[in-house]
Design a protein around this motif. Structure first.
Motif, PDB file in Angstrom:
ATOM      1  N   ALA A 102       0.840  -1.202   0.000  1.00 34.56           N
ATOM      2  CA  ALA A 102       0.000   0.000   0.000  1.00 34.56           C
ATOM      3  C   ALA A 102       0.868   1.243   0.000  1.00 34.56           C
ATOM      4  N   VAL A 103       1.915   1.250   0.837  1.00 32.75           N
ATOM      5  CA  VAL A 103       2.812   2.402   0.905  1.00 32.75           C
ATOM      6  C   VAL A 103       3.522   2.594  -0.438  1.00 32.75           C
ATOM      7  N   GLN A 104       3.904   1.466  -1.024  1.00 34.23           N
ATOM      8  CA  GLN A 104       4.560   1.559  -2.337  1.00 34.23           C
ATOM      9  C   GLN A 104       3.608   2.150  -3.379  1.00 34.23           C
ATOM     10  N   ALA A 105       2.328   1.673  -3.337  1.00 37.18           N
ATOM     11  CA  ALA A 105       1.327   2.179  -4.298  1.00 37.18           C
ATOM     12  C   ALA A 105       1.161   3.680  -4.139  1.00 37.18           C
ATOM     13  N   LEU A 106       1.202   4.153  -2.887  1.00 40.70           N
ATOM     14  CA  LEU A 106       1.068   5.590  -2.634  1.00 40.70           C
ATOM     15  C   LEU A 106       2.245   6.363  -3.238  1.00 40.70           C
ATOM     16  N   ARG A 109      -7.844  13.480 -15.209  1.00 38.99           N
ATOM     17  CA  ARG A 109      -8.915  13.641 -14.219  1.00 38.99           C
ATOM     18  C   ARG A 109      -9.574  12.294 -13.944  1.00 38.99           C
ATOM     19  N   ILE A 110      -9.871  11.564 -15.011  1.00 35.15           N
ATOM     20  CA  ILE A 110     -10.572  10.292 -14.844  1.00 35.15           C
ATOM     21  C   ILE A 110      -9.675   9.273 -14.160  1.00 35.15           C
ATOM     22  N   ARG A 111      -8.434   9.223 -14.613  1.00 39.67           N
ATOM     23  CA  ARG A 111      -7.495   8.237 -14.065  1.00 39.67           C
ATOM     24  C   ARG A 111      -7.346   8.374 -12.546  1.00 39.67           C
ATOM     25  N   TYR A 112      -7.294   9.604 -12.060  1.00 39.51           N
ATOM     26  CA  TYR A 112      -7.052   9.773 -10.617  1.00 39.51           C
ATOM     27  C   TYR A 112      -8.307  10.046  -9.807  1.00 39.51           C
ATOM     28  N   LEU A 113      -9.229  10.799 -10.380  1.00 39.71           N
ATOM     29  CA  LEU A 113     -10.338  11.251  -9.537  1.00 39.71           C
ATOM     30  C   LEU A 113     -11.634  10.477  -9.727  1.00 39.71           C
ATOM     31  N   THR A 159      -9.309   6.545  -5.276  1.00 42.12           N
ATOM     32  CA  THR A 159     -10.312   5.714  -4.614  1.00 42.12           C
ATOM     33  C   THR A 159      -9.719   4.340  -4.291  1.00 42.12           C
ATOM     34  N   ALA A 160      -8.971   3.809  -5.264  1.00 44.33           N
ATOM     35  CA  ALA A 160      -8.374   2.484  -5.065  1.00 44.33           C
ATOM     36  C   ALA A 160      -7.453   2.484  -3.838  1.00 44.33           C
ATOM     37  N   LEU A 161      -6.704   3.562  -3.699  1.00 44.92           N
ATOM     38  CA  LEU A 161      -5.794   3.652  -2.553  1.00 44.92           C
ATOM     39  C   LEU A 161      -6.545   3.752  -1.226  1.00 44.92           C
ATOM     40  N   MET A 162      -7.622   4.518  -1.254  1.00 43.01           N
ATOM     41  CA  MET A 162      -8.446   4.652  -0.044  1.00 43.01           C
ATOM     42  C   MET A 162      -8.866   3.277   0.467  1.00 43.01           C
ATOM     43  N   LYS A 163      -9.209   2.430  -0.507  1.00 44.79           N
ATOM     44  CA  LYS A 163      -9.705   1.108  -0.131  1.00 44.79           C
ATOM     45  C   LYS A 163      -8.612   0.277   0.534  1.00 44.79           C
ATOM     46  N   ARG A 164      -7.376   0.689   0.376  1.00 47.82           N
ATOM     47  CA  ARG A 164      -6.277  -0.094   0.960  1.00 47.82           C
ATOM     48  C   ARG A 164      -5.895   0.390   2.342  1.00 47.82           C
ATOM     49  N   PHE A 224      -1.384   7.827   6.522  1.00 45.31           N
ATOM     50  CA  PHE A 224      -1.601   7.296   5.174  1.00 45.31           C
ATOM     51  C   PHE A 224      -2.772   8.024   4.499  1.00 45.31           C
ATOM     52  N   GLY A 225      -3.839   8.132   5.265  1.00 45.97           N
ATOM     53  CA  GLY A 225      -5.035   8.827   4.749  1.00 45.97           C
ATOM     54  C   GLY A 225      -4.708  10.269   4.377  1.00 45.97           C
ATOM     55  N   GLN A 226      -3.949  10.914   5.244  1.00 41.97           N
ATOM     56  CA  GLN A 226      -3.593  12.320   4.971  1.00 41.97           C
ATOM     57  C   GLN A 226      -2.757  12.434   3.701  1.00 41.97           C
ATOM     58  N   ALA A 227      -1.856  11.450   3.527  1.00 41.20           N
ATOM     59  CA  ALA A 227      -1.008  11.476   2.324  1.00 41.20           C
ATOM     60  C   ALA A 227      -1.862  11.326   1.069  1.00 41.20           C
TER      61      ALA A 227
END
Ligand code: PHE
Length: 352
Positions: free
Chosen positions: A12-16, A38-42, A50-55, A67-70
């Motif tokens: 997860a940290v690596q993905a971030l 815009r679409i790719r990230y937001l 969103t994908a990262l949030m789920k992790r 992590f959330g703040q980052a």
């Protein structure tokens, strides 16, 4: 269990970290690139944020907050870059477009103008204001008393039929019925009543306003139209004064050489009464023109003066009333009254 959760956290940290790099690195120099970014990230469904949030659950509880703040700050970066890229693109577009061609015709701003009826009403009113008349107004919804009775129309007298009336409450009512005024003459009564509360003549008013008649609609009559009423009450007012002012009025509106005539007529509220015609030149007509009626007038009937408490031995007065549409049609060469009410811009534009 321990190690797998570690692995999850590391991934997860690596993905971030990857996300941060990609966000900063993307080149946003076209509209398409910006959209894609815009679409790719937001995108709320498939976006990488969103994908990262789920992790977040993969991360150790004590690290989740950071992590959330980052992620949030990565999201801010995306939004900032989108804004900057859009702004840059817009400026670039206007900077590279061809320089203004100053020889091109300007783009015309449509501009409104006063309706010909308003223009005619103001013109007529202004002429009389110059002679010292004050402007007065009265209600369009009137009672039978002001519209008829006080103007010396006897009850049930056929003179009431001279003007086809729109009744709101019929005449059997106690107060004698409520109606749409058929002329501006009731304002004569209202003005005189007002002055007589704590004063005396002289009274000199000009009253523009809208009136209503239940007539068949044609090229020369409409169910509503406009009138200007004039009233002058003082000691020693005579028919000669009336003729003089109306002649001066006609000269102002239709030219110094205007021909006009007074024709005996009848109105219940004036005695004697007259109608005024002006000679309308028209080469196409057999006599080279024709007489056109422009107004009704006369000396205020003593009954009317007495009815509002004015001493008719001491005071006399004249009154006149004219149709504004009629005057406007003559002045502007309009041959169908209905066009004044259609609000067709092609017609109205001609009066700016
Ligand atoms: N009120 C009259 C009409 O509408 C016109 C008029 C006004 C006549 C004043 C005499 C005096 O026909």
């Amino acid at each position: 269990m321990e190690s797998s959760s570690h692995t999850g956290a590391d991934a997860a940290v690596q993905a971030l970290e990857d996300l941060k790099t990609d966000i900063e690195g993307a080149v946003l120099d076209t509209v398409d690139a910006i959209d894609e970014y815009r679409i790719r990230y937001l995108s709320r469904k498939q976006g990488r944020i969103t994908a990262l949030m789920k992790r977040i659950p993969d991360v150790a509880p004590e690290d989740r907050r950071a992590f959330g703040q980052a992620i949030n700050s990565a999201k801010d970066t995306v939004e900032r870059r989108l804004e900057e890229a859009t702004a840059a693109l817009t400026t670039a577009a206007s900077a590279t477009s061809a320089p203004a061609d100053v020889t091109l015709p300007g783009r015309e701003q449509p501009q409104g103008s006063l309706h010909p009826i308003t223009q005619a009403a103001r013109l007529i009113t202004r002429v009389f204001e110059n002679y010292g008349f004050d402007v007065a107004e009265g209600p369009e919804i009137e009672d039978d008393w002001h519209n008829f009775t006080a103007l010396n129309f006897p009850p049930d007298h056929p003179a009431r039929d001279m003007q086809d009336t729109f009744f709101i409450e019929d005449a059997e009512q106690e107060h004698g019925g409520i109606l749409l005024r058929t002329h501006t003459s009731p304002v004569q009564i209202r003005v005189m009543e007002d002055i007589m509360k704590d004063g005396e003549p002289p009274i000199r008013v000009i009253v523009p306003g809208r009136v209503y008649r239940n007539e068949a609609i044609s090229y020369k009559s409409y169910c509503l139209f406009h009138q200007v009423e004039g009233l002058y009450v003082d000691e020693g007012v005579t028919m000669a004064d009336l003729k003089q002012i109306l002649h001066a009025f006609a000269r102002t509106l239709f030219g110094e050489d205007v021909r006009m005539r007074f024709r005996p007529s009848f109105f219940p509220f004036t005695e004697p009464s007259a109608e005024v015609d002006i000679w309308w030149k028209d080469e196409n007509l057999p006599g080279g023109g024709r007489w056109m009626e422009i107004l009704g007038c006369g000396m205020v009937d003593p009954n009317v003066l007495e009815g509002v408490g004015i001493d008719s031995e001491k005071y006399t007065g004249y009154a006149f009333g004219m149709g504004i549409e009629r005057i406007a049609m003559l002045r502007y060469g309009i041959d169908d009254i209905r066009i004044l009410y259609e609000n067709d811009v092609r017609f109205l534009e001609q009066f700016s």
